[in-house]
Scaffold this active site. Structure first.
Site, mmCIF file in Angstrom:
data_model
loop_
_atom_site.group_PDB
_atom_site.id
_atom_site.type_symbol
_atom_site.label_atom_id
_atom_site.label_comp_id
_atom_site.label_asym_id
_atom_site.label_seq_id
_atom_site.Cartn_x
_atom_site.Cartn_y
_atom_site.Cartn_z
ATOM 1 N N CYS A 65 3.301 11.359 37.631
ATOM 2 C CA CYS A 65 2.021 10.767 38.038
ATOM 3 C C CYS A 65 1.102 10.579 36.822
ATOM 4 C CB CYS A 65 1.381 11.603 39.149
ATOM 5 S SG CYS A 65 0.032 10.768 39.998
ATOM 6 N N HIS B 213 5.604 11.968 43.135
ATOM 7 C CA HIS B 213 5.678 13.405 42.903
ATOM 8 C C HIS B 213 7.010 13.937 43.421
ATOM 9 C CE1 HIS B 213 1.504 14.226 41.654
ATOM 10 N NE2 HIS B 213 1.282 13.101 42.291
ATOM 11 N N GLU C 209 8.123 16.824 43.214
ATOM 12 C CA GLU C 209 7.907 18.183 43.740
ATOM 13 C C GLU C 209 7.296 18.157 45.138
ATOM 14 O OE1 GLU C 209 5.968 16.631 41.689
ATOM 15 O OE2 GLU C 209 3.875 17.269 41.904
#
Lengths: 248, 202
Positions: free
Chosen positions: B80, B183, B185
């Site tokens: 990001c 993202h 994650e």
């Protein structure tokens, strides 16, 4: 194409998963998020009444979820100042939900947005219908009328820097009758930021109606029967068949 | 050892939890000596470009990261804002100079009747074969939260794209430099797979 989202909202009383009908704690829902669920996002809310528990118990819930679920996590409940906000982010929340303090001191929205970015700031709005078709925003767990109309309040929250609105119909909460889609549509049409519908979903068609009639970006469920991995998956299948684009 | 660079912005804990879950040793740090020990780097981040560059400078991280990434060719994954910082310049709230590791600029998503920021689950169109995509299905979705994106001068370094009013770069790869706009994650199983690929194969 951006998909519509299905969000699970979990409420905690002094760190214990709280259900509106059955009061027993049940932690199996906090397991296996990664492996089995296709829930798109999780919201955890601290609904401990002031003085009735320890903040730390909710903090450990947030921390636990942040370590186990690899989807976006929103935390909220009792957020009164920037330090409360920062604390939840530090524990691993991606967004923080604010309600009472946003009503009490609207510039709190701007302060949080300026420091952490609008994408972090979810303004939660609880409403009741007054019987003549008008809606009013309520504060303090739905006990205090504010005199505000949810559409103007949502617009103001957006102007002040909110990144997302979660709109809850107090009458529909726990009713399993479906969302109040007249309310949802009024708010969704009034703002450019995503709107999450909350309160009332009892069957999969209620999600479909929320997206297609209420025009919301996300449908939330607090209904315990929507929490298990199979139910979220079957909800997604139903939504796809009904022409709503969701993540599988 | 994987170093997650702490420059004071973004949800570092989620990245750390994901790397640990995948079975790798990781540290969240801005300590220069600790960073130098790392085999691979992750530069996460949510926030504004100007703040990101200011913080990197304030912590003296520009030099140490450049030495490791450009000099020693250690693999780095930018996520990001972390990915956007790799660019030469950004136009977010004025004009800012970036790390300049990849020939690209950071530009705003056009507002074409769609709300900006772009927030939510969206496609990843795999344009070129990448180690990052091993085991990632074409229909897998990823989680995005951003108003700006990386626009490379040369489209040859774009390995994956997404679409939100406009087609934009979602995965950029240049030598040892990897960048994702989404993202990983926060993208559940598909995200963990992609992250695992970076950790194991870069």
């Amino acid at each position: 194409m951006l998909r519509k989202r299905v969000i699970t909202v979990l409420t905690f009383n002094d760190g214990v998963l709280f259900r509106t009908k059955v009061f027993q704690p049940d932690y199996r829902y906090t397991l296996n998020f990664v492996d089995a669920w296709s829930v798109d996002e999780i919201v955890v809310l601290d609904i401990t009444r002031p003085g009735a528990g320890k903040k730390e118990n909710f903090f450990s819930v947030v921390s636990d979820f942040a370590e186990r679920c690899f989807v976006p996590l929103t935390a909220g409940g009792g957020v009164r100042d920037i330090e409360d906000f920062r604390k939840l982010l530090c524990l691993g929340a991606d967004k923080v939900a604010i309600n009472y303090q946003a009503l009490n001191r609207p510039e709190f929205i701007s302060e949080a947005a300026r420091l952490f970015g609008s994408q972090c700031v979810l303004v939660s709005i609880d409403t009741r219908e007054n019987g003549s078709g008008n809606y009013e925003v309520y504060s303090e767990f739905g006990t205090r009328p504010t005199g505000l109309d949810p559409v103007s309040w949502a617009k103001k929250a957006q102007e002040l820097g909110a990144g997302e609105i979660m709109i809850t119909s107090i009458e529909k909460d726990g009713s399993l009758e479906g969302y109040d889609n007249r309310l949802n549509r009024l708010v969704a049409d009034a703002v450019d930021i995503p709107v999450i519908a909350c309160g009332g979903a009892g069957k999969w068609q209620d999600f479909v109606d929320g997206f297609l009639i209420g025009k919301v970006q996300a449908g939330a469920t607090t209904n315990i029967y929507h929490f298990t991995e199979n139910s979220i998956k079957s909800a997604k299948q139903y939504l796809k068949k009904s022409g709503v684009e969701v993540r599988g | 050892m994987i170093a997650i660079v702490d420059y004071g912005l973004g949800n570092l804990k989620s990245v750390y939890a994901a790397v640990k879950r995948l079975g790798f040793e990781a540290m969240v740090t801005r300590d220069h000596a600790a960073l130098e020990q790392a085999d691979k780097l992750i530069l996460p981040g949510v926030g504004a470009f100007g703040d990101g560059m200011n913080n990197l400078a304030a912590f003296g991280l520009r030099e140490v990261l450049s030495r490791m990434v450009i000099g020693e060719k250690k693999p780095i994954l930018g996520i990001c804002l972390g990915a956007q910082l790799f660019a030469g310049e950004s136009f977010e709230f004025g004009r800012h100079k970036g790390l300049g590791w990849i020939p690209a600029s950071v530009v705003r998503l056009p507002e074409q009747g769609l709300p900006v920021p772009h927030v939510g689950w969206n496609d990843l169109f795999q344009k070129k074969s990448s180690i990052l995509f091993d085991g990632v299905e074409k229909e897998d979705l990823f989680y995005y939260v951003h108003s700006f994106y990386l626009r490379p001068d040369d489209s040859g370094i774009v390995f994956g794209e997404s679409e939100y009013g406009v087609r934009f770069s979602a995965v950029i790869q240049q030598d040892n430099i990897y960048a994702t706009q989404f993202h990983p994650e926060k993208s559940q199983l598909a995200g963990l797979k992609l992250l695992d690929n970076f950790l194991k194969k870069s």
